[in-house]
Enzyme design. Structure first.
Site, PDB file in Angstrom:
ATOM      1  N   TRP A 138       0.856  -1.182   0.000  1.00 22.53           N
ATOM      2  CA  TRP A 138       0.000   0.000   0.000  1.00 22.53           C
ATOM      3  C   TRP A 138       0.899   1.242   0.000  1.00 22.53           C
ATOM      4  O   TRP A 138       1.819   1.340   0.822  1.00 22.53           O
ATOM      5  CB  TRP A 138      -0.890  -0.046   1.238  1.00 22.53           C
ATOM      6  CG  TRP A 138      -1.836   1.097   1.408  1.00 22.53           C
ATOM      7  CD1 TRP A 138      -2.693   1.605   0.470  1.00 22.53           C
ATOM      8  CD2 TRP A 138      -2.054   1.864   2.601  1.00 22.53           C
ATOM      9  NE1 TRP A 138      -3.424   2.636   1.001  1.00 22.53           N
ATOM     10  CE2 TRP A 138      -3.045   2.815   2.308  1.00 22.53           C
ATOM     11  CE3 TRP A 138      -1.499   1.828   3.884  1.00 22.53           C
ATOM     12  CZ2 TRP A 138      -3.486   3.726   3.246  1.00 22.53           C
ATOM     13  CZ3 TRP A 138      -1.949   2.729   4.818  1.00 22.53           C
ATOM     14  CH2 TRP A 138      -2.926   3.672   4.506  1.00 22.53           C
ATOM     15  N   ASP A 219      -0.864  -5.531   9.617  1.00 28.08           N
ATOM     16  CA  ASP A 219      -1.878  -4.600   9.126  1.00 28.08           C
ATOM     17  C   ASP A 219      -3.061  -5.444   8.659  1.00 28.08           C
ATOM     18  O   ASP A 219      -2.998  -6.102   7.617  1.00 28.08           O
ATOM     19  CB  ASP A 219      -1.318  -3.762   7.984  1.00 28.08           C
ATOM     20  CG  ASP A 219      -2.290  -2.684   7.508  1.00 28.08           C
ATOM     21  OD1 ASP A 219      -3.400  -2.579   8.073  1.00 28.08           O
ATOM     22  OD2 ASP A 219      -1.941  -1.948   6.569  1.00 28.08           O
ATOM     23  N   ALA A 221      -6.655  -5.142   7.498  1.00 29.75           N
ATOM     24  CA  ALA A 221      -7.622  -4.148   7.032  1.00 29.75           C
ATOM     25  C   ALA A 221      -8.820  -4.751   6.306  1.00 29.75           C
ATOM     26  O   ALA A 221      -9.747  -4.015   5.950  1.00 29.75           O
ATOM     27  CB  ALA A 221      -6.930  -3.144   6.100  1.00 29.75           C
ATOM     28  N   LYS A 254     -13.571  -1.284   5.668  1.00 32.91           N
ATOM     29  CA  LYS A 254     -14.026  -2.132   4.574  1.00 32.91           C
ATOM     30  C   LYS A 254     -15.070  -3.137   5.015  1.00 32.91           C
ATOM     31  O   LYS A 254     -16.115  -3.274   4.380  1.00 32.91           O
ATOM     32  CB  LYS A 254     -12.841  -2.864   3.936  1.00 32.91           C
ATOM     33  CG  LYS A 254     -11.963  -1.994   3.052  1.00 32.91           C
ATOM     34  CD  LYS A 254     -11.003  -1.161   3.861  1.00 32.91           C
ATOM     35  CE  LYS A 254     -10.083  -0.343   2.979  1.00 32.91           C
ATOM     36  NZ  LYS A 254      -9.181   0.521   3.794  1.00 32.91           N
TER      37      LYS A 254
END
Length: 401
Positions: A138, A219, A221, A254
């Protein structure tokens, strides 16, 4: 007066004009395109078959309850909504790890806020640490750690030409990691590639971190958008189970569809309860200086859903439908050309197409197909009705099988 102001030297002479964000520029180009058949595969948000990013019904129901029952808008404190963080920890880590005295967590403004809070904690505790980051990743990962004053180092991760993880190259690069260095890992549904580690590879990463005293920073997400909630968190749970120290940044943007509410959390897993308490005192101090108090509304929505059985059941059903749509689109893409076959086994909202930057531009100009310059696409930007058109435009630029 205006002439006098213009004649004065700049009050900020070291500020230079910065290049605009490439993805934001892509959004502008897409909006200006008047072709009715254009396709936006750039922005990383979930879209349904109609092209909308809907508000989940469980979210709407939770908001209605808050509107009816919430008694105050007073501050919650630097830690945010403690009940939210505790309920979310059970979802992420499972009951055993969530109840551990060595785990401490706080609410953050989105996953980005969680990453930055973790970066600031590392900079305070281990300013000489190197943060190892796979490439590609990212685009905001590197800047977050670098703005906190930390040194970053790229390691091999993915080979675009073969659409596969270069695990041998990654492990060879990580031989150079020192004890106390940080390894940033995508917990599931890798952004931008969609390529996740196998079970054996995850086990090898646990061994590497254990033997080298490297600290994982996960991470997470996209929990629930890959295989299911438990499967998508299984690697994170294994890392926290077997390693004495770990950091986790989490986003609800999300899987709850709360993009603009900025809902996240950060957890630190310490080797002892005493160390967890020390870390927590530092986290609260850092949070106080970064954002003082986190925004409440989104976290209150998530808390209301997780603590209300019928809303939780509705949310899980809606999330499963989102996941099924994503994986159906993956299979449809993979069936369209041999070079796209790996996409069916990858997970999450993103995939990286094996095409050149020139092909990306040509697809935009000739077909109105918009994607990031490295070939990363948001699969949710496609629909079952647009996928044939997309494949027709894409095939001339794909490598031969």
């Amino acid at each position: 007066m205006s002439e006098t102001v213009l004649d004065q030297p700049s009050a900020f002479p070291r500020l230079d004009r910065q290049a605009p964000d490439a993805l934001l520029g892509l959004i502008t180009l897409y909006k200006r395109d008047e072709r009715p058949e254009k396709v936006d595969l750039g922005v990383g948000v979930y879209r349904d078959e109609t092209g909308l990013t809907p508000i989940m019904q469980a979210v709407k129901a939770a908001e209605a309850r808050l509107w009816q029952d919430q008694a105050t808008k007073s501050y919650l404190g630097a830690e945010g909504d403690a009940a939210y963080t505790q309920l979310l920890a059970q979802l992420v880590f499972g009951p055993a790890i969530a109840a551990s005295d060595g785990l401490t967590g706080v609410q953050t403004p989105g996953g980005t806020g969680a990453l930055r809070l973790g970066a600031e904690l590392i900079a305070r505790a281990r300013p000489d640490a190197t943060v190892w980051i796979g490439t590609p990743t990212w685009p905001n990962h590197g800047p977050i750690f670098e703005r906190a004053g930390l040194r970053t180092q790229l390691h091999r991760f993915y080979v675009p030409g073969t659409s596969s993880i270069d695990f041998e190259g990654m492990m060879a690069d990580l031989v150079h990691a020192k004890p106390g260095d940080i390894l940033l890992i995508h917990g599931c549904c890798h952004n931008p590639t969609g390529a996740d580690f196998s079970e054996d590879q995850w086990a090898d990463l646990v061994t590497l971190c254990d033997r080298s005293a490297v600290i994982p920073f996960i991470d997470l997400a996209y929990q629930g958008l890959g295989d299911d909630l438990d499967a998508d968190a299984s690697a994170t749970r294994a890392l926290l189970k077997w390693l004495p120290n770990a950091l986790v940044a989490y986003s609800c943007d999300k899987n709850f569809g709360l993009y603009r509410e900025r809902v996240g959390a950060f957890w630190f897993k310490a080797a002892s309860p005493a160390m967890a308490e020390i870390a927590r005192s530092n986290l609260l101090l850092l949070a106080r200086s970064l954002w003082s108090m986190p925004p409440d509304h989104g976290a209150a929505i998530v808390r209301t859903i997780l603590e209300t059985p019928e809303l939780s059941a509705d949310w899980r059903l809606e999330l499963s439908r989102m996941r099924v749509r994503i994986n159906d689109l993956r299979r449809a893409l993979a069936a369209g050309h041999p070079a796209l076959t790996p996409i069916a086994e990858q997970r999450g909202m993103f995939a990286m197409l094996p095409i050149s930057g020139e092909a990306v531009i040509a697809l935009r100009e000739e077909r109105g197909i918009y994607m990031a310059g490295n070939g990363r696409i948001n699969i949710c930007g496609l629909t079952l009705s647009s996928i044939d058109m997309f494949l027709d435009g894409l095939r001339p630029y794909l490598p031969n099988a």
